[in-house]
Design an enzyme around this catalytic site. Structure first.
Site, short mmCIF file in Angstrom:
data_model
loop_
_atom_site.label_atom_id
_atom_site.label_comp_id
_atom_site.label_asym_id
_atom_site.label_seq_id
_atom_site.Cartn_x
_atom_site.Cartn_y
_atom_site.Cartn_z
N ASP A 88 0.94 -1.67 4.74
CA ASP A 88 0.61 -0.39 5.40
C ASP A 88 -0.72 0.14 4.84
OD1 ASP A 88 0.74 2.07 6.67
OD2 ASP A 88 2.26 2.89 5.32
N GLU A 91 -0.40 0.30 -5.44
CA GLU A 91 -1.29 1.36 -4.94
C GLU A 91 -2.56 1.30 -5.77
OE1 GLU A 91 -1.45 3.86 -2.46
OE2 GLU A 91 -3.35 4.30 -3.45
N SER A 113 7.12 5.72 2.13
CA SER A 113 7.88 4.47 2.19
C SER A 113 8.53 4.10 0.85
CB SER A 113 6.99 3.33 2.70
OG SER A 113 5.77 3.27 2.00
N HIS A 168 0.89 -1.17 0.00
CA HIS A 168 0.00 0.00 0.00
C HIS A 168 0.92 1.22 0.00
CE1 HIS A 168 -2.46 -3.27 1.58
NE2 HIS A 168 -3.55 -2.57 1.30
N ASP A 205 -4.58 -4.13 -6.07
CA ASP A 205 -4.90 -4.33 -4.66
C ASP A 205 -3.65 -4.88 -3.95
OD1 ASP A 205 -6.88 -4.81 -2.37
OD2 ASP A 205 -5.91 -6.74 -2.64
N GLY A 206 -3.30 -4.27 -2.84
CA GLY A 206 -2.07 -4.62 -2.14
C GLY A 206 -2.02 -6.07 -1.69
#
Ligand SMILES: C[S@@+](CC[C@H](N)C(=O)[O-])C[C@H]1O[C@@H](n2cnc3c(N)ncnc32)[C@H](O)[C@@H]1O
Length: 283
Positions: free
Chosen positions: A167, A121, A103, A41, A146-147
């Site tokens: 995250d 993302e 990050s 994420h 989708d993470g």
């Protein structure tokens, strides 16, 4: 998907997460062998704290804004902070950097020529910013995905060395369950990876239940690091954050303790500030 990290960039939770993340990745660079970072994420990659979103909440002021002057901090702690603060770059008198690194930027600055990263993302505008930022970096792949799908699809990485940061925005009520299921599935396939699972602590009971389920999962080498800034509990503001690290590098627990102790004091907002470090499961 209402969550926009730009409102929160550089806040106390980001400072804690990113200072620990930089250390974790730094340990991976101690061996020549290539590694891979998977950020499920990822957000936009970096944030302009002069922009409207950050200015409206001003959350960065009680986060990175408190690190404007570390000249009086002891040398050992400054050394632990250095990988993070070097990437953040110079701060103005208010403690605001030219750009606050998310990050992905922290990870990419620590990658060497042989290392790679995958950043997922889902939100279109955040993804567009992320994609543009890393378009010319051949070591980095950005995906609008989708993470948790990314977590499942990209573990284990072919290098068999590396780190996963999970995250998510914690907008969904079942985010703890999704995080746990996603982590356990990835860990079954890649038990030696380093996993960093970030969570806001809004509900103590839910947070404890998550940690208990991790403890009961049979997964070894789990460390929990919580930071509380304390202060009035009546408003809706976040006051506590947690990072669970699975397979922490050998010296990480001791370094993380020193960092957490410093940050708990420097970022305190009132009574109740402090930190907890727990070995959830051992070797
Ligand atoms: C807490 S922010 C990430 C911050 C970033 N990891 C950092 O430290 O700079 C969470 C991000 O997840 C994104 N997101 C929300 N749902 C997602 C999903 N299902 N898959 C991937 N990303 C998602 C949000 O748009 C947001 O940018």
């Amino acid at each position: 998907m209402n969550y926009r990290h730009g409102f929160h960039a550089g806040n106390f939770a980001d400072v804690f997460k990113h200072a620990l993340l930089a250390r974790l990745i730094l340990y991976l660079t101690r061996k020549e062998t290539a590694f891979r970072v998977i950020d499920t994420h990822a957000g936009e990659g970096a944030y302009d704290l002069f922009a409207d979103a950050a200015a409206r909440t001003g959350e960065w002021r009680s986060g990175i804004g408190r690190l404007a002057d570390v000249s009086t901090v002891d040398a050992a702690t400054r050394e632990l902070l250095a990988p993070y603060l070097d990437i953040v770059g110079p701060l103005d008198a208010e403690g605001r950097p030219a750009l606050y690194p998310g990050s992905p930027l922290i990870a990419s600055r620590l990658l060497r020529a042989q290392d790679h990263a995958i950043f997922c993302e889902l939100r279109p505008d955040a993804f567009a910013a992320l994609q543009a930022r890393f378009a010319r970096d051949k070591r980095v792949k950005t995906l609008r995905l989708d993470g948790y799908l990314g977590l499942s699809a990209f573990t284990p990485p072919k290098e068999r060395r590396g780190l996963v940061l999970v995250d998510p925005p914690f907008e969904q009520r079942d985010e703890h369950e999704r995080m746990l299921a996603g982590f356990l599935d990835a860990h079954r396939k890649w038990p030696t990876g380093i996993y960093a699972l970030w969570r806001p602590i809004k509900d103590e009971g839910q947070s404890r239940a998550f940690v208990e389920r991790l403890r009961e999962s049979g997964v070894k080498r789990i460390l929990r690091l919580d930071l509380s800034v304390g202060g009035a509990a009546e408003d809706q503001k976040l006051r506590r954050t947690s990072m669970v690290v699975v397979n922490p590098p050998f010296t990480f627990p001791q370094d993380a303790r020193a960092l957490a102790a410093f940050l708990a004091e420097r970022l305190a907002q009132g009574a109740g500030a402090g930190f907890e470090i727990e070995q959830v499961s051992g070797e």
